[in-house]
Design an enzyme around this catalytic site. Sequence first.
Site, PDB file in Angstrom:
ATOM      1  N   ASP A  20       9.899  -6.949  -4.331  1.00  0.00           N
ATOM      2  CA  ASP A  20       8.853  -7.386  -3.394  1.00  0.00           C
ATOM      3  C   ASP A  20       8.706  -8.889  -3.567  1.00  0.00           C
ATOM      4  O   ASP A  20       9.096  -9.446  -4.597  1.00  0.00           O
ATOM      5  CB  ASP A  20       7.519  -6.667  -3.687  1.00  0.00           C
ATOM      6  CG  ASP A  20       6.531  -6.787  -2.533  1.00  0.00           C
ATOM      7  OD1 ASP A  20       6.238  -7.924  -2.104  1.00  0.00           O
ATOM      8  OD2 ASP A  20       6.058  -5.756  -2.042  1.00  0.00           O
TER       9      ASP A  20
ATOM     10  N   ARG B 197       0.822  -1.227   0.000  1.00  0.00           N
ATOM     11  CA  ARG B 197       0.000   0.000   0.000  1.00  0.00           C
ATOM     12  C   ARG B 197       0.847   1.265   0.000  1.00  0.00           C
ATOM     13  O   ARG B 197       0.641   2.177  -0.808  1.00  0.00           O
ATOM     14  CB  ARG B 197      -0.929   0.001   1.228  1.00  0.00           C
ATOM     15  CG  ARG B 197      -2.118  -0.917   1.066  1.00  0.00           C
ATOM     16  CD  ARG B 197      -2.838  -1.082   2.377  1.00  0.00           C
ATOM     17  NE  ARG B 197      -2.091  -1.980   3.230  1.00  0.00           N
ATOM     18  CZ  ARG B 197      -2.558  -3.129   3.727  1.00  0.00           C
ATOM     19  NH1 ARG B 197      -3.782  -3.491   3.490  1.00  0.00           N
ATOM     20  NH2 ARG B 197      -1.811  -3.904   4.482  1.00  0.00           N
ATOM     21  N   ILE B 198       1.843   1.330   0.903  1.00  0.00           N
ATOM     22  CA  ILE B 198       2.645   2.563   1.011  1.00  0.00           C
ATOM     23  C   ILE B 198       3.647   2.652  -0.135  1.00  0.00           C
ATOM     24  O   ILE B 198       3.777   3.701  -0.784  1.00  0.00           O
ATOM     25  CB  ILE B 198       3.361   2.616   2.389  1.00  0.00           C
ATOM     26  CG1 ILE B 198       2.322   2.663   3.510  1.00  0.00           C
ATOM     27  CG2 ILE B 198       4.286   3.833   2.463  1.00  0.00           C
ATOM     28  CD1 ILE B 198       2.890   2.495   4.905  1.00  0.00           C
TER      29      ILE B 198
ATOM     30  N   ALA C  93       9.867   2.671   7.309  1.00  0.00           N
ATOM     31  CA  ALA C  93       9.098   1.443   7.598  1.00  0.00           C
ATOM     32  C   ALA C  93       9.268   1.026   9.062  1.00  0.00           C
ATOM     33  O   ALA C  93       8.406   1.334   9.894  1.00  0.00           O
ATOM     34  CB  ALA C  93       9.523   0.334   6.650  1.00  0.00           C
ATOM     35  N   ARG C  94      10.380   0.389   9.391  1.00  0.00           N
ATOM     36  CA  ARG C  94      10.632  -0.035  10.767  1.00  0.00           C
ATOM     37  C   ARG C  94      12.127   0.009  11.053  1.00  0.00           C
ATOM     38  O   ARG C  94      12.953  -0.351  10.200  1.00  0.00           O
ATOM     39  CB  ARG C  94      10.126  -1.471  10.997  1.00  0.00           C
ATOM     40  CG  ARG C  94       8.629  -1.570  11.215  1.00  0.00           C
ATOM     41  CD  ARG C  94       8.169  -0.920  12.525  1.00  0.00           C
ATOM     42  NE  ARG C  94       6.743  -1.004  12.725  1.00  0.00           N
ATOM     43  CZ  ARG C  94       5.854  -0.082  12.356  1.00  0.00           C
ATOM     44  NH1 ARG C  94       6.260   1.031  11.782  1.00  0.00           N
ATOM     45  NH2 ARG C  94       4.572  -0.233  12.610  1.00  0.00           N
TER      46      ARG C  94
ATOM     47  N   GLU D  41      13.550   2.824  19.757  1.00  0.00           N
ATOM     48  CA  GLU D  41      12.834   4.082  19.992  1.00  0.00           C
ATOM     49  C   GLU D  41      11.883   4.043  21.199  1.00  0.00           C
ATOM     50  O   GLU D  41      11.502   5.086  21.729  1.00  0.00           O
ATOM     51  CB  GLU D  41      12.059   4.500  18.729  1.00  0.00           C
ATOM     52  CG  GLU D  41      10.916   3.597  18.352  1.00  0.00           C
ATOM     53  CD  GLU D  41      10.289   3.917  16.981  1.00  0.00           C
ATOM     54  OE1 GLU D  41      10.976   4.430  16.090  1.00  0.00           O
ATOM     55  OE2 GLU D  41       9.090   3.645  16.828  1.00  0.00           O
TER      56      GLU D  41
ATOM     57  N   HIS E 248       9.161   8.954  14.197  1.00  0.00           N
ATOM     58  CA  HIS E 248       8.018   8.097  13.868  1.00  0.00           C
ATOM     59  C   HIS E 248       6.743   8.930  13.702  1.00  0.00           C
ATOM     60  O   HIS E 248       5.740   8.712  14.389  1.00  0.00           O
ATOM     61  CB  HIS E 248       7.819   7.026  14.952  1.00  0.00           C
ATOM     62  CG  HIS E 248       7.204   5.769  14.408  1.00  0.00           C
ATOM     63  ND1 HIS E 248       7.543   4.517  14.825  1.00  0.00           N
ATOM     64  CD2 HIS E 248       6.265   5.589  13.456  1.00  0.00           C
ATOM     65  CE1 HIS E 248       6.843   3.607  14.171  1.00  0.00           C
ATOM     66  NE2 HIS E 248       6.047   4.251  13.319  1.00  0.00           N
TER      67      HIS E 248
ATOM     68  N   PRO F 268       7.410  -4.571   5.631  1.00  0.00           N
ATOM     69  CA  PRO F 268       7.221  -4.768   7.075  1.00  0.00           C
ATOM     70  C   PRO F 268       8.453  -5.416   7.689  1.00  0.00           C
ATOM     71  O   PRO F 268       9.256  -6.014   6.968  1.00  0.00           O
ATOM     72  CB  PRO F 268       6.019  -5.712   7.147  1.00  0.00           C
ATOM     73  CG  PRO F 268       5.965  -6.390   5.833  1.00  0.00           C
ATOM     74  CD  PRO F 268       6.606  -5.501   4.816  1.00  0.00           C
TER      75      PRO F 268
ATOM     76  N   ASN G 292      13.617 -10.507   7.448  1.00  0.00           N
ATOM     77  CA  ASN G 292      14.309  -9.309   6.921  1.00  0.00           C
ATOM     78  C   ASN G 292      14.879  -8.404   8.016  1.00  0.00           C
ATOM     79  O   ASN G 292      15.247  -7.260   7.741  1.00  0.00           O
ATOM     80  CB  ASN G 292      13.411  -8.526   5.951  1.00  0.00           C
ATOM     81  CG  ASN G 292      12.189  -7.943   6.637  1.00  0.00           C
ATOM     82  OD1 ASN G 292      12.154  -7.826   7.858  1.00  0.00           O
ATOM     83  ND2 ASN G 292      11.193  -7.581   5.859  1.00  0.00           N
TER      84      ASN G 292
ATOM     85  N   ASP H 229      12.564   7.616   9.696  1.00  0.00           N
ATOM     86  CA  ASP H 229      11.471   8.034  10.571  1.00  0.00           C
ATOM     87  C   ASP H 229      11.325   7.066  11.739  1.00  0.00           C
ATOM     88  O   ASP H 229      10.465   7.242  12.583  1.00  0.00           O
ATOM     89  CB  ASP H 229      10.173   8.055   9.730  1.00  0.00           C
ATOM     90  CG  ASP H 229       8.979   8.579  10.518  1.00  0.00           C
ATOM     91  OD1 ASP H 229       9.096   9.680  11.087  1.00  0.00           O
ATOM     92  OD2 ASP H 229       7.943   7.894  10.558  1.00  0.00           O
TER      93      ASP H 229
HETATM   94  P1  NAI Z   1       1.618  -3.719   2.970  1.00  0.00           P
HETATM   95  O1  NAI Z   1       1.368  -4.995   3.667  1.00  0.00           O
HETATM   96  O2  NAI Z   1       0.536  -3.118   2.138  1.00  0.00           O
HETATM   97  O3  NAI Z   1       2.912  -3.848   2.025  1.00  0.00           O
HETATM   98  C1  NAI Z   1       4.102  -4.424   2.440  1.00  0.00           C
HETATM   99  C2  NAI Z   1       4.745  -5.048   1.229  1.00  0.00           C
HETATM  100  O4  NAI Z   1       6.045  -5.503   1.595  1.00  0.00           O
HETATM  101  C3  NAI Z   1       3.975  -6.250   0.670  1.00  0.00           C
HETATM  102  O5  NAI Z   1       3.781  -6.081  -0.712  1.00  0.00           O
HETATM  103  C4  NAI Z   1       4.873  -7.433   0.995  1.00  0.00           C
HETATM  104  O6  NAI Z   1       4.795  -8.461   0.023  1.00  0.00           O
HETATM  105  C5  NAI Z   1       6.241  -6.764   0.989  1.00  0.00           C
HETATM  106  N1  NAI Z   1       7.274  -7.499   1.691  1.00  0.00           N
HETATM  107  C6  NAI Z   1       7.182  -8.258   2.804  1.00  0.00           C
HETATM  108  N2  NAI Z   1       8.402  -8.721   3.146  1.00  0.00           N
HETATM  109  C7  NAI Z   1       9.267  -8.237   2.240  1.00  0.00           C
HETATM  110  C8  NAI Z   1      10.666  -8.367   2.033  1.00  0.00           C
HETATM  111  N3  NAI Z   1      11.413  -9.102   2.866  1.00  0.00           N
HETATM  112  N4  NAI Z   1      11.216  -7.746   0.987  1.00  0.00           N
HETATM  113  C9  NAI Z   1      10.464  -7.014   0.137  1.00  0.00           C
HETATM  114  N5  NAI Z   1       9.140  -6.845   0.275  1.00  0.00           N
HETATM  115  C10 NAI Z   1       8.557  -7.471   1.307  1.00  0.00           C
HETATM  116  O7  NAI Z   1       2.098  -2.700   4.094  1.00  0.00           O
HETATM  117  P2  NAI Z   1       2.122  -1.110   4.014  1.00  0.00           P
HETATM  118  O8  NAI Z   1       0.827  -0.558   4.465  1.00  0.00           O
HETATM  119  O9  NAI Z   1       2.671  -0.707   2.706  1.00  0.00           O
HETATM  120  O10 NAI Z   1       3.173  -0.788   5.175  1.00  0.00           O
HETATM  121  C11 NAI Z   1       4.523  -1.202   5.078  1.00  0.00           C
HETATM  122  C12 NAI Z   1       5.199  -0.989   6.429  1.00  0.00           C
HETATM  123  O11 NAI Z   1       5.332   0.404   6.675  1.00  0.00           O
HETATM  124  C13 NAI Z   1       4.389  -1.497   7.644  1.00  0.00           C
HETATM  125  O12 NAI Z   1       4.567  -2.878   7.838  1.00  0.00           O
HETATM  126  C14 NAI Z   1       4.967  -0.682   8.762  1.00  0.00           C
HETATM  127  O13 NAI Z   1       6.063  -1.369   9.321  1.00  0.00           O
HETATM  128  C15 NAI Z   1       5.471   0.590   8.061  1.00  0.00           C
HETATM  129  N6  NAI Z   1       4.685   1.760   8.469  1.00  0.00           N
HETATM  130  C16 NAI Z   1       5.348   2.837   9.002  1.00  0.00           C
HETATM  131  C17 NAI Z   1       4.646   3.953   9.422  1.00  0.00           C
HETATM  132  C18 NAI Z   1       5.329   5.154  10.019  1.00  0.00           C
HETATM  133  O14 NAI Z   1       4.666   5.980  10.632  1.00  0.00           O
HETATM  134  N7  NAI Z   1       6.625   5.329   9.850  1.00  0.00           N
HETATM  135  C19 NAI Z   1       3.182   4.002   9.334  1.00  0.00           C
HETATM  136  C20 NAI Z   1       2.596   2.852   8.696  1.00  0.00           C
HETATM  137  C21 NAI Z   1       3.331   1.767   8.306  1.00  0.00           C
END
Ligand code: NAI
Length: 329
Positions: free
Chosen positions: A174, A154-155, A232-233, A262, A294, A205, A210, A257
């Site tokens: 991905d 999504r992001i 991300a994290r 943290e 964050h 994630p 990872n 971020d």
């Molecule tokens: P999502 O689930 O829509 O997308 C994550 C993508 O990463 C998926 O397409 C998945 O197949 C892929 N993926 C999983 N493991 C992987 C790997 N080892 N290598 C490459 N790709 C891999 O999640 P979304 O909504 O895009 O969020 C991603 C991450 O962003 C969240 O898990 C969260 O940790 C982080 N996040 C950070 C925020 C912040 O405030 N800084 C706020 C919201 C999310």
Amino acid sequence: MKVLMFNVNKDETGYINDCNRKFPFALEFADFDFNSADIGKFMGFDAVWITTGCKVTKDKSEQLEKAGVRYIVSRAAGTDHMELAAMKEAGIKGANVPRYSPNAIAEHTVCLTLMSLRKMKRELNMIDNYDFTLTGLKGLELRNMTVGVIGTGRIGAETIKILSGFGCQIIAYDLFENQAVKNKVTYLDFNDVLTKSDILILHCPLTKENERLIASDTIARMKDGAVLINTARGGLMDYEAVLEAIENGKISAAAFDVYDRETPYIRKKVERDRFESETLKKLMEKENIIYTAHMSFYTDTAIENMIMTAFDNLYEYEKTGHCSNDIIK
Ligand code: NAI
């Protein structure tokens, strides 16, 4: 349903109370820390409302179950702060907010990228000192660069959509290709993205597989002078290795971020002399490192969506005992 609310900012309570008129739940705003609270603090509550700073460990799950808590609603997308297997074992259900505004994080990511390329931290420091020269400020243009995105969910997809307007080349890795952005990006394997990117952006994630994806060995394979962006994290990076790479010039700039340690300071005002995270302190002192605490999700739209979905999750649990955003498989 009685709900104990953690980490609610003062500027959110008005909106939360307004939303709650629709339901209404019996809300209590905790003035103590989730992680160190003892069982007595949770007694009498059916649900807890948490953020990523609240660590749901095995012990905490057992403690919550004993206190009578049945549901944990995390108002975040990521779930790595919750031990899902332990929650399941304890018989506690849990839900997240998988999508509140991927755009908020994507826009912040692109903002950090541009700030890094245009040496904005240095410029702002110079302006603060009434230095209006151009010393050390020559920047780079995004349209000339290859940007690698790790994680195109999504992001990541929103970041790719925004970046595509700049005319840069976008490559990505991905586990699954996202059809929504396939016409804007070239999918490669991880090593190719790592070695070919001028700018590497993390949007995947944090999983066991990872953890510390970006460490000395992977950094060594990156382009000399590459730029690293992580919204991300924190656990995806070895920050000591990043510091070393910034100091020896392997990485020319980094912006993040999130930080893997943290929890002790996040959402707190800390005295500079008492700040205990030595590595982060050193990173924060660098002009070519931008750290935001964050907050990439923190926009009006995101917060409203996040709060509303968290309430909907509670409502679904109350009515049916289940929730469409349940994260316990
Ligand atoms: P999502 O689930 O829509 O997308 C994550 C993508 O990463 C998926 O397409 C998945 O197949 C892929 N993926 C999983 N493991 C992987 C790997 N080892 N290598 C490459 N790709 C891999 O999640 P979304 O909504 O895009 O969020 C991603 C991450 O962003 C969240 O898990 C969260 O940790 C982080 N996040 C950070 C925020 C912040 O405030 N800084 C706020 C919201 C999310």
